[in-house]
Write a protein that holds these residues in place. Structure first.
Motif, PDB file in Angstrom:
ATOM      1  N   ASP A 145       0.820  -1.220   0.000  1.00 26.81           N
ATOM      2  CA  ASP A 145       0.000   0.000   0.000  1.00 26.81           C
ATOM      3  C   ASP A 145       0.852   1.268   0.000  1.00 26.81           C
ATOM      4  O   ASP A 145       0.382   2.329  -0.426  1.00 26.81           O
ATOM      5  CB  ASP A 145      -0.920   0.024   1.218  1.00 26.81           C
ATOM      6  CG  ASP A 145      -2.119  -0.906   1.068  1.00 26.81           C
ATOM      7  OD1 ASP A 145      -2.447  -1.270  -0.075  1.00 26.81           O
ATOM      8  OD2 ASP A 145      -2.712  -1.269   2.096  1.00 26.81           O
ATOM      9  N   SER A 146       2.097   1.165   0.462  1.00 32.77           N
ATOM     10  CA  SER A 146       2.925   2.358   0.644  1.00 32.77           C
ATOM     11  C   SER A 146       3.690   2.773  -0.598  1.00 32.77           C
ATOM     12  O   SER A 146       4.219   3.890  -0.645  1.00 32.77           O
ATOM     13  CB  SER A 146       3.924   2.129   1.786  1.00 32.77           C
ATOM     14  OG  SER A 146       5.001   1.296   1.362  1.00 32.77           O
ATOM     15  N   VAL A 147       3.814   1.893  -1.590  1.00 32.19           N
ATOM     16  CA  VAL A 147       4.677   2.186  -2.738  1.00 32.19           C
ATOM     17  C   VAL A 147       3.864   2.612  -3.946  1.00 32.19           C
ATOM     18  O   VAL A 147       2.692   2.243  -4.102  1.00 32.19           O
ATOM     19  CB  VAL A 147       5.561   0.970  -3.099  1.00 32.19           C
ATOM     20  CG1 VAL A 147       6.519   0.655  -1.960  1.00 32.19           C
ATOM     21  CG2 VAL A 147       4.734  -0.257  -3.457  1.00 32.19           C
ATOM     22  N   GLU A 148       4.509   3.377  -4.808  1.00 31.33           N
ATOM     23  CA  GLU A 148       3.945   3.735  -6.101  1.00 31.33           C
ATOM     24  C   GLU A 148       4.662   2.932  -7.162  1.00 31.33           C
ATOM     25  O   GLU A 148       5.897   2.898  -7.200  1.00 31.33           O
ATOM     26  CB  GLU A 148       4.096   5.223  -6.394  1.00 31.33           C
ATOM     27  CG  GLU A 148       3.499   5.623  -7.737  1.00 31.33           C
ATOM     28  CD  GLU A 148       3.552   7.108  -8.013  1.00 31.33           C
ATOM     29  OE1 GLU A 148       3.199   7.520  -9.135  1.00 31.33           O
ATOM     30  OE2 GLU A 148       3.951   7.870  -7.097  1.00 31.33           O
ATOM     31  N   ARG A 159       6.799 -11.581 -16.396  1.00 27.45           N
ATOM     32  CA  ARG A 159       7.626 -10.580 -17.100  1.00 27.45           C
ATOM     33  C   ARG A 159       7.045  -9.181 -16.920  1.00 27.45           C
ATOM     34  O   ARG A 159       5.932  -8.904 -17.376  1.00 27.45           O
ATOM     35  CB  ARG A 159       7.688 -10.920 -18.593  1.00 27.45           C
ATOM     36  CG  ARG A 159       8.648 -10.027 -19.382  1.00 27.45           C
ATOM     37  CD  ARG A 159      10.098 -10.409 -19.067  1.00 27.45           C
ATOM     38  NE  ARG A 159      11.024  -9.568 -19.816  1.00 27.45           N
ATOM     39  CZ  ARG A 159      11.540  -8.433 -19.349  1.00 27.45           C
ATOM     40  NH1 ARG A 159      11.188  -7.997 -18.147  1.00 27.45           N
ATOM     41  NH2 ARG A 159      12.379  -7.729 -20.076  1.00 27.45           N
ATOM     42  N   THR A 160       7.794  -8.307 -16.247  1.00 23.86           N
ATOM     43  CA  THR A 160       7.362  -6.936 -16.034  1.00 23.86           C
ATOM     44  C   THR A 160       8.589  -6.053 -15.832  1.00 23.86           C
ATOM     45  O   THR A 160       9.555  -6.467 -15.190  1.00 23.86           O
ATOM     46  CB  THR A 160       6.448  -6.805 -14.802  1.00 23.86           C
ATOM     47  OG1 THR A 160       5.300  -7.628 -14.969  1.00 23.86           O
ATOM     48  CG2 THR A 160       5.983  -5.368 -14.606  1.00 23.86           C
ATOM     49  N   ALA A 161       8.540  -4.850 -16.366  1.00 26.85           N
ATOM     50  CA  ALA A 161       9.507  -3.810 -16.043  1.00 26.85           C
ATOM     51  C   ALA A 161       8.725  -2.654 -15.438  1.00 26.85           C
ATOM     52  O   ALA A 161       7.693  -2.238 -15.977  1.00 26.85           O
ATOM     53  CB  ALA A 161      10.269  -3.354 -17.280  1.00 26.85           C
ATOM     54  N   ALA A 162       9.201  -2.139 -14.316  1.00 30.58           N
ATOM     55  CA  ALA A 162       8.443  -1.105 -13.614  1.00 30.58           C
ATOM     56  C   ALA A 162       9.376  -0.271 -12.753  1.00 30.58           C
ATOM     57  O   ALA A 162      10.468  -0.706 -12.363  1.00 30.58           O
ATOM     58  CB  ALA A 162       7.351  -1.732 -12.744  1.00 30.58           C
ATOM     59  N   TRP A 163       8.911   0.933 -12.454  1.00 30.65           N
ATOM     60  CA  TRP A 163       9.566   1.828 -11.502  1.00 30.65           C
ATOM     61  C   TRP A 163       8.822   1.761 -10.170  1.00 30.65           C
ATOM     62  O   TRP A 163       7.601   1.709 -10.147  1.00 30.65           O
ATOM     63  CB  TRP A 163       9.554   3.262 -12.008  1.00 30.65           C
ATOM     64  CG  TRP A 163      10.377   3.492 -13.234  1.00 30.65           C
ATOM     65  CD1 TRP A 163       9.931   3.572 -14.522  1.00 30.65           C
ATOM     66  CD2 TRP A 163      11.789   3.678 -13.288  1.00 30.65           C
ATOM     67  NE1 TRP A 163      10.980   3.785 -15.380  1.00 30.65           N
ATOM     68  CE2 TRP A 163      12.142   3.860 -14.644  1.00 30.65           C
ATOM     69  CE3 TRP A 163      12.807   3.704 -12.320  1.00 30.65           C
ATOM     70  CZ2 TRP A 163      13.450   4.072 -15.059  1.00 30.65           C
ATOM     71  CZ3 TRP A 163      14.108   3.904 -12.732  1.00 30.65           C
ATOM     72  CH2 TRP A 163      14.428   4.099 -14.083  1.00 30.65           C
ATOM     73  N   ILE A 164       9.586   1.785  -9.058  1.00 31.81           N
ATOM     74  CA  ILE A 164       9.017   1.758  -7.722  1.00 31.81           C
ATOM     75  C   ILE A 164       9.532   2.969  -6.953  1.00 31.81           C
ATOM     76  O   ILE A 164      10.732   3.291  -7.004  1.00 31.81           O
ATOM     77  CB  ILE A 164       9.410   0.481  -6.944  1.00 31.81           C
ATOM     78  CG1 ILE A 164       9.284  -0.775  -7.825  1.00 31.81           C
ATOM     79  CG2 ILE A 164       8.579   0.345  -5.683  1.00 31.81           C
ATOM     80  CD1 ILE A 164       7.893  -1.126  -8.211  1.00 31.81           C
ATOM     81  N   SER A 165       8.649   3.635  -6.232  1.00 26.87           N
ATOM     82  CA  SER A 165       9.038   4.750  -5.382  1.00 26.87           C
ATOM     83  C   SER A 165       8.145   4.767  -4.149  1.00 26.87           C
ATOM     84  O   SER A 165       7.101   4.113  -4.118  1.00 26.87           O
ATOM     85  CB  SER A 165       8.932   6.076  -6.142  1.00 26.87           C
ATOM     86  OG  SER A 165       9.432   7.145  -5.368  1.00 26.87           O
ATOM     87  N   THR A 166       8.564   5.518  -3.145  1.00 20.71           N
ATOM     88  CA  THR A 166       7.764   5.645  -1.922  1.00 20.71           C
ATOM     89  C   THR A 166       7.940   7.041  -1.342  1.00 20.71           C
ATOM     90  O   THR A 166       9.042   7.612  -1.415  1.00 20.71           O
ATOM     91  CB  THR A 166       8.178   4.602  -0.866  1.00 20.71           C
ATOM     92  OG1 THR A 166       7.403   4.786   0.319  1.00 20.71           O
ATOM     93  CG2 THR A 166       9.650   4.707  -0.517  1.00 20.71           C
ATOM     94  N   PRO A 167       6.887   7.607  -0.768  1.00 24.29           N
ATOM     95  CA  PRO A 167       7.021   8.905  -0.104  1.00 24.29           C
ATOM     96  C   PRO A 167       7.522   8.789   1.331  1.00 24.29           C
ATOM     97  O   PRO A 167       7.776   9.808   1.978  1.00 24.29           O
ATOM     98  CB  PRO A 167       5.591   9.444  -0.121  1.00 24.29           C
ATOM     99  CG  PRO A 167       4.741   8.211  -0.025  1.00 24.29           C
ATOM    100  CD  PRO A 167       5.476   7.155  -0.814  1.00 24.29           C
ATOM    101  N   LEU A 168       7.685   7.568   1.831  1.00 28.91           N
ATOM    102  CA  LEU A 168       8.014   7.361   3.241  1.00 28.91           C
ATOM    103  C   LEU A 168       9.520   7.338   3.471  1.00 28.91           C
ATOM    104  O   LEU A 168      10.297   6.912   2.604  1.00 28.91           O
ATOM    105  CB  LEU A 168       7.414   6.042   3.728  1.00 28.91           C
ATOM    106  CG  LEU A 168       5.899   5.882   3.598  1.00 28.91           C
ATOM    107  CD1 LEU A 168       5.478   4.520   4.109  1.00 28.91           C
ATOM    108  CD2 LEU A 168       5.170   6.989   4.348  1.00 28.91           C
ATOM    109  N   ASP A 169       9.924   7.764   4.662  1.00 29.20           N
ATOM    110  CA  ASP A 169      11.309   7.615   5.088  1.00 29.20           C
ATOM    111  C   ASP A 169      11.558   6.156   5.483  1.00 29.20           C
ATOM    112  O   ASP A 169      10.644   5.451   5.927  1.00 29.20           O
ATOM    113  CB  ASP A 169      11.600   8.510   6.288  1.00 29.20           C
ATOM    114  CG  ASP A 169      11.536   9.988   5.938  1.00 29.20           C
ATOM    115  OD1 ASP A 169      11.794  10.344   4.775  1.00 29.20           O
ATOM    116  OD2 ASP A 169      11.207  10.786   6.846  1.00 29.20           O
TER     117      ASP A 169
END
Length: 263
Positions: A145-148, A159-169
């Motif tokens: 739930d915390s990641v974009e 098979r998937t290519a994706a970017w992962i980011s999070t606003p949390l410290d």
């Protein structure tokens, strides 16, 4: 109040996971991804008390020894092989006094080898050009739930290519290195290219090994991932790691594949 980090420091070398660290296989377990980043933070702290020697983390291999309860953990770090140009550190994560993760990290000298640098240069489409994908439609848990997640193309089985980011410290109120934040998202790879529905099959990884030929930059972790299931209960998740400038290394995860009871 909802916490804005994955961990809270509670004592020297001790950390309490928040709800955002909740696992995908069970709600009372930790997802390994942020814990992997926390281990790197502990390694950084171990090395921070001495003059800068110019070494950079180039390989880290984690062995997951048991259940990662969503509970306080302690991380101990020791130097296994000291050196001026090559160093090996080991970290052990304990929960309720029991070792649950053992990691070894090689630090190598950082030199100017730009004159001979080369390798695959395929870059992923930049994350700002891509639409988010609700990974929580496939997986439960506070971490998910915390990641974009922004896939380069619609995710396919295996098979998937994706970017992962999070606003949390990663750790509340404590600065962490960009590498610790980057590696805190790498274990997500095993969940972005599922071959079978996680409601019918289990395929948790029992390890994670990361090799880096370049230190990643920026707030996005790029995962170009392939998942293979073998015929006798083992699987492999293989990932080319990216930052916005291109490939930075590889990650491998061995899986134990088994049907869920009653399916």
């Amino acid at each position: 109040m909802t916490p804005d980090s994955y961990y809270e420091p509670i004592a020297d070398h001790r950390y309490k996971p928040t709800t955002h660290a909740g696992g995908a296989w069970a709600p009372d377990e930790q997802h390994f991804s942020p814990l992997g980043g926390l281990v790197v933070h502990a390694l950084d702290r171990h090395r921070a008390g001495r003059p800068d020697d110019g070494l950079v983390l180039s390989r880290i291999s984690y062995d997951i020894l048991g259940r990662l309860a969503l509970d306080e953990c302690e991380i101990e770090v020791e130097t296994v092989r000291p050196g001026r140009t090559i160093e090996l550190l080991e970290a052990v994560v304990r929960i309720a006094g029991r070792p649950v993760v053992r990691a070894r990290a090689w630090f190598l000298a950082a030199l100017d080898t730009s004159a001979v640098a080369g390798g695959p240069e395929d870059c992923l489409a930049p994350p700002e050009s891509l639409a988010p994908w609700p990974m929580s439609d496939v997986w439960p848990g506070g971490y998910i739930d915390s990641v974009e997640v922004r896939p380069v193309a619609p995710p396919r089985p295996g098979r998937t290519a994706a970017w992962i980011s999070t606003p949390l410290d990663l750790v509340a109120g404590v600065p962490v290195t960009p590498l610790a934040s980057y590696l805190a998202l790498v274990d997500t790879a095993n969940g972005i290219a599922v071959r079978q529905p996680p409601g019918a099959w289990m395929f948790p990884n029992v390890d994670l090994t990361v090799h880096l030929h370049r230190q990643p930059q920026g707030s996005w972790t790029g995962l170009d991932t392939s998942v293979t299931f073998g015929p006798s209960g083992q699987g492999l998740t293989s990932t080319v790691l990216h930052d916005v400038d291109g490939p930075v290394g590889h990650a491998q995860q061995i899986l134990t594949v088994r049907p869920l009871p009653g399916t």
